[in-house]
Design an enzyme around this catalytic site. Structure first.
Site, PDB file in Angstrom:
ATOM      1  N   LYS A 110       0.804  -1.207  -0.310  1.00  0.00           N
ATOM      2  CA  LYS A 110       0.149  -0.095  -0.145  1.00  0.00           C
ATOM      3  C   LYS A 110       0.786   1.276  -0.054  1.00  0.00           C
ATOM      4  CE  LYS A 110      -4.185  -1.885   1.844  1.00  0.00           C
ATOM      5  NZ  LYS A 110      -4.902  -2.202   3.210  1.00  0.00           N
ATOM      6  N   LYS A 189      -6.154  -8.936 -12.085  1.00  0.00           N
ATOM      7  CA  LYS A 189      -7.015  -9.294 -10.931  1.00  0.00           C
ATOM      8  C   LYS A 189      -8.215  -8.254 -10.966  1.00  0.00           C
ATOM      9  CE  LYS A 189      -7.578  -9.161  -6.150  1.00  0.00           C
ATOM     10  NZ  LYS A 189      -7.215  -8.430  -4.869  1.00  0.00           N
ATOM     11  N   LYS A 192     -11.071  -2.837  -7.286  1.00  0.00           N
ATOM     12  CA  LYS A 192     -11.257  -1.315  -7.219  1.00  0.00           C
ATOM     13  C   LYS A 192     -10.177  -0.595  -7.687  1.00  0.00           C
ATOM     14  CE  LYS A 192     -12.990  -1.318  -3.030  1.00  0.00           C
ATOM     15  NZ  LYS A 192     -13.492  -2.370  -2.738  1.00  0.00           N
TER      16      LYS A 192
HETATM   17  P1  ADP Z   1     -10.593  -4.801  -3.983  1.00  0.00           P
HETATM   18  O1  ADP Z   1      -9.334  -5.216  -4.536  1.00  0.00           O
HETATM   19  O2  ADP Z   1     -11.628  -4.365  -5.121  1.00  0.00           O
HETATM   20  O3  ADP Z   1     -10.309  -3.437  -3.361  1.00  0.00           O
HETATM   21  P2  ADP Z   1     -10.989  -5.940  -1.549  1.00  0.00           P
HETATM   22  O4  ADP Z   1      -9.614  -6.128  -1.157  1.00  0.00           O
HETATM   23  O5  ADP Z   1     -11.903  -4.913  -0.716  1.00  0.00           O
HETATM   24  O6  ADP Z   1     -11.210  -5.779  -3.073  1.00  0.00           O
HETATM   25  O7  ADP Z   1     -11.640  -7.341  -1.347  1.00  0.00           O
HETATM   26  C1  ADP Z   1     -12.606  -7.836  -0.437  1.00  0.00           C
HETATM   27  C2  ADP Z   1     -12.878  -9.664  -0.457  1.00  0.00           C
HETATM   28  O8  ADP Z   1     -12.998  -9.832  -1.985  1.00  0.00           O
HETATM   29  C3  ADP Z   1     -11.372 -10.040  -0.090  1.00  0.00           C
HETATM   30  O9  ADP Z   1     -11.735 -11.133   0.852  1.00  0.00           O
HETATM   31  C4  ADP Z   1     -10.639 -10.461  -1.393  1.00  0.00           C
HETATM   32  O10 ADP Z   1     -10.100 -11.553  -1.119  1.00  0.00           O
HETATM   33  C5  ADP Z   1     -12.070 -10.817  -2.248  1.00  0.00           C
HETATM   34  N1  ADP Z   1     -11.773 -10.206  -3.581  1.00  0.00           N
HETATM   35  C6  ADP Z   1     -11.389  -9.114  -4.180  1.00  0.00           C
HETATM   36  N2  ADP Z   1     -11.102  -9.041  -5.332  1.00  0.00           N
HETATM   37  C7  ADP Z   1     -11.092 -10.345  -5.836  1.00  0.00           C
HETATM   38  C8  ADP Z   1     -10.768 -10.899  -6.929  1.00  0.00           C
HETATM   39  N3  ADP Z   1     -10.614 -10.568  -8.329  1.00  0.00           N
HETATM   40  N4  ADP Z   1     -10.984 -12.272  -7.201  1.00  0.00           N
HETATM   41  C9  ADP Z   1     -11.095 -13.146  -5.991  1.00  0.00           C
HETATM   42  N5  ADP Z   1     -11.356 -12.511  -4.858  1.00  0.00           N
HETATM   43  C10 ADP Z   1     -11.530 -11.273  -4.689  1.00  0.00           C
END
Ligand code: ADP
Ligand code: TRP
Length: 321
Positions: A110, A189, A192
């Site tokens: 981060k 992947k 957001k």
């Molecule tokens: P982002 O990457 O969009 O910020 P988050 O980190 O808030 O998403 O993820 C929230 C949950 O969703 C976590 O448990 C994460 O492992 C799962 N997750 C997010 N993106 C994916 C993805 N592309 N494939 C599988 N799981 C995901």
């Protein structure tokens, strides 16, 4: 068996969140006791503009319920409904070695991405350990990216127990490999932070437009398409019936269908998959009183469990009874 997981309310839910986290959480609420919360304290370490958080909490709460998280079965609440989590986080921080936090990839990643290196961001895993230990959770379903944080939570619980006796259960993570990494419209992947998401509750027109914009190669219409590792198949494999998936795969392998047609069929599949949830979300949004009651009930149940655990902790460390 008590399951617990949290999600940061930082934006609209996307297909990656759904298949990676929410669908497994919905299944688990039928297998044991489940605690699910919106990690609004954690979200403050991120990039959301001031003034947005309360709205994001309400929106994400509706999203979760629409996706099948059942507030009558699971304890669903926002993290800040139980501010005592900070008291526990303090006790835990006094037994957390600096080196343990310094090794966390998430913090380093981060900061490398340009997020300010605040104390909150550094101490994030301690608050996360408190989230888990405050509710005596046995199993914590999370995505691969959270695996290290779970190891840290176990280490911290172990350190505390070494010093004060057996106060905490050691939580175990459940890393779901079956959904794997859900690809976004650019093939990376879905996340957001990459701006490549397909949002479950976006208006139909917007969702279709985004799907039509998925990056593909330049294979001509009549030629067979690469299936494995393609973005289209990476999404289709998660949806529909076995027959629908086989038919789609057949069309890719055989050739004769252009990417435009294939994307249109994918859009139909996505809309069909989420049709019920999209309807349910509208219904929930039109009944804010009912939603508020559930939120209050969830908070009260969570607080009740937390108070019992905190009594044990305070008695072990020697603070107020
Ligand atoms: P982002 O990457 O969009 O910020 P988050 O980190 O808030 O998403 O993820 C929230 C949950 O969703 C976590 O448990 C994460 O492992 C799962 N997750 C997010 N993106 C994916 C993805 N592309 N494939 C599988 N799981 C995901
Ligand atoms: N850090 C998690 C994420 O970004 C969210 C979270 C906060 C969490 N506290 C938790 C997940 C406790 C599981 C258990 O996805």
């Amino acid at each position: 068996m008590r399951y617990l997981s949290g999600i940061q309310p930082t934006g609209r839910l996307h297909l990656g969140n759904y298949f990676g986290m929410i669908r497994p959480a919905v299944e688990m609420q039928h297998q044991g006791e489940a605690y699910y919360f919106l990690a609004d304290y954690h979200a403050l370490t991120g990039a959301a503009a001031p003034g947005q958080l309360a709205g994001l909490v309400s929106e994400t709460y509706l999203d979760l319920l629409a996706c099948g998280v059942d507030p009558e079965k699971a304890v669903v609440f926002r993290q800040s409904a139980v501010p005592e989590v900070h008291e526990l986080a303090w006790y835990l921080s006094t037994v957390t070695p600096m080196g343990l936090l310094e090794r966390c990839h998430s913090y380093k990643d981060k900061v490398a991405k340009g997020i300010a290196a605040s104390h909150g961001l550094f101490a994030y895993p301690v608050l996360m350990a408190a989230d888990i230990l405050l509710y005596d959770a046995d199993r914590v379903p999370v995505g691969q990216d959270q695996k290290q944080h779970l190891e840290v939570a176990r280490d911290i619980a172990g350190k505390f127990n070494e010093k004060y006796g057996p106060v905490f259960k050691l939580p175990e993570s459940i890393i779901r490999e079956d959904a794997g990494v859900v690809p976004g419209v650019d093939g990376q992947k879905m996340s957001k932070s990459y701006g490549n998401t397909l949002e479950i509750f976006a208006p139909e027109k917007e969702l279709r437009k985004k799907i039509m914009g998925i990056k593909t190669d330049s294979t001509p219409v009549e030629a067979p398409k690469v299936v494995e590792r393609s973005t289209l198949w990476g999404l289709v494999r998660l949806m529909g019936t076995e027959g629908e998936r086989a038919e789609y795969r057949g069309r890719m392998e055989k050739g004769g269908s252009g990417y435009g047609d294939l994307k249109k069929s994918l859009a139909d599949l996505v809309l069909k998959e989420f049709e019920g949830m999209r309807k349910k979300r509208e219904e929930l949004a039109s009944d804010p009183k009912r939603v508020e009651t559930w939120m209050k009930e969830g908070a009260a149940k969570a607080r009740n469990t937390a108070e019992q655990v905190l009594k044990r902790v305070r008695s072990a460390v020697g603070t107020q009874k």
